[in-house]
Write a protein that holds these residues in place. Structure first.
Motif, PDB file in Angstrom:
ATOM      1  N   ARG A  52       4.562   0.462   2.711  1.00  9.98           N
ATOM      2  CA  ARG A  52       3.596  -0.125   3.648  1.00  9.98           C
ATOM      3  C   ARG A  52       4.313  -1.001   4.673  1.00  9.98           C
ATOM      4  NH1 ARG A  52       0.421   0.122  -0.965  1.00  9.98           N
ATOM      5  NH2 ARG A  52       0.985  -1.928  -1.751  1.00  9.98           N
ATOM      6  N   PHE A  53       5.254  -1.804   4.204  1.00 12.22           N
ATOM      7  CA  PHE A  53       6.017  -2.675   5.107  1.00 12.22           C
ATOM      8  C   PHE A  53       6.792  -1.832   6.124  1.00 12.22           C
ATOM      9  CE2 PHE A  53      10.080  -4.693   6.137  1.00 12.22           C
ATOM     10  CZ  PHE A  53       9.624  -5.846   6.768  1.00 12.22           C
ATOM     11  N   ILE A  54       7.471  -0.802   5.661  1.00 12.16           N
ATOM     12  CA  ILE A  54       8.276   0.033   6.555  1.00 12.16           C
ATOM     13  C   ILE A  54       7.385   0.807   7.528  1.00 12.16           C
ATOM     14  CG2 ILE A  54       9.755   2.109   6.589  1.00 12.16           C
ATOM     15  CD1 ILE A  54      11.257  -0.563   6.138  1.00 12.16           C
ATOM     16  N   ALA A  55       6.217   1.228   7.108  1.00 15.00           N
ATOM     17  CA  ALA A  55       5.296   1.912   8.028  1.00 15.00           C
ATOM     18  C   ALA A  55       4.931   0.990   9.190  1.00 15.00           C
ATOM     19  CB  ALA A  55       4.046   2.375   7.285  1.00 15.00           C
ATOM     20  N   ASN A 102       8.078   0.695  11.374  1.00 17.81           N
ATOM     21  CA  ASN A 102       8.281   1.928  12.147  1.00 17.81           C
ATOM     22  C   ASN A 102       7.299   2.017  13.304  1.00 17.81           C
ATOM     23  OD1 ASN A 102      10.393   2.747  10.503  1.00 17.81           O
ATOM     24  ND2 ASN A 102       9.168   4.204   9.338  1.00 17.81           N
ATOM     25  N   ALA A 103       6.076   1.519  13.120  1.00 17.96           N
ATOM     26  CA  ALA A 103       5.050   1.590  14.166  1.00 17.96           C
ATOM     27  C   ALA A 103       5.380   0.690  15.355  1.00 17.96           C
ATOM     28  CB  ALA A 103       3.685   1.205  13.590  1.00 17.96           C
ATOM     29  N   ARG A 104       6.145  -0.354  15.122  1.00 22.30           N
ATOM     30  CA  ARG A 104       6.400  -1.298  16.217  1.00 22.30           C
ATOM     31  C   ARG A 104       7.813  -1.242  16.784  1.00 22.30           C
ATOM     32  NH1 ARG A 104       6.420  -7.164  13.290  1.00 22.30           N
ATOM     33  NH2 ARG A 104       5.397  -6.115  11.610  1.00 22.30           N
ATOM     34  N   GLY A 105       8.724  -0.529  16.154  1.00 22.20           N
ATOM     35  CA  GLY A 105      10.106  -0.590  16.596  1.00 22.20           C
ATOM     36  C   GLY A 105      10.684   0.726  17.055  1.00 22.20           C
TER      37      GLY A 105
END
Length: 127
Positions: free
Chosen positions: A51-54, A57-60
């Motif tokens: 969840r954290f990585i999602a 990934n969505a912002r970077g």
């Protein structure tokens, strides 16, 4: 004399129980390592990292995949929702990872709180 025989018996019992667990270990996977009232499962820990990585990934610009946490990790059940953050480089980890954090474990005799490092790797760039 009873104490001596008990101390000799412990390694034998340990070896016997370990060999009895081999079939169980062969069937074990992160997918089946779920939380119980006493322990927090690696499946849920990995899901928190995902969840954290999602979100990251969505912002970077960089894109990451979550790998498996260390299968040897055994932690008590967390009494509060898990948190996740990038593992600080100051901790000396050789590769990037996410730290999944339990700020308050259910009452136990082992630990009051814990954190588990979950490794990540950059996704290959597509042209």
């Amino acid at each position: 004399m009873a104490a001596d025989s008990a101390s000799l018996l412990r390694p034998i019992l340990f070896a016997a129980s370990l060999s009895a667990c081999v079939p169980c270990l062969a069937a074990w996977s992160i997918e089946t390592d779920r939380s119980t009232p006493e322990k927090h499962g690696l499946f849920e820990i990995r899901e928190q990292a995902r969840r954290f990585i999602a979100q990251e990934n969505a912002r970077g610009q960089e894109q990451w995949d979550v790998l498996e946490p260390n299968a040897k990790v055994l932690v008590p059940r967390c009494a509060v929702p898990l948190r996740a953050e990038w593992t600080p480089k100051s901790l000396g980890r050789s590769k990037p990872s996410v730290t999944v954090i339990c700020a308050d474990a259910v009452p136990n005799t082992v630990m009051r709180h814990w954190d588990v490092f979950v490794p990540v790797q950059q996704k290959p760039r597509h042209s």
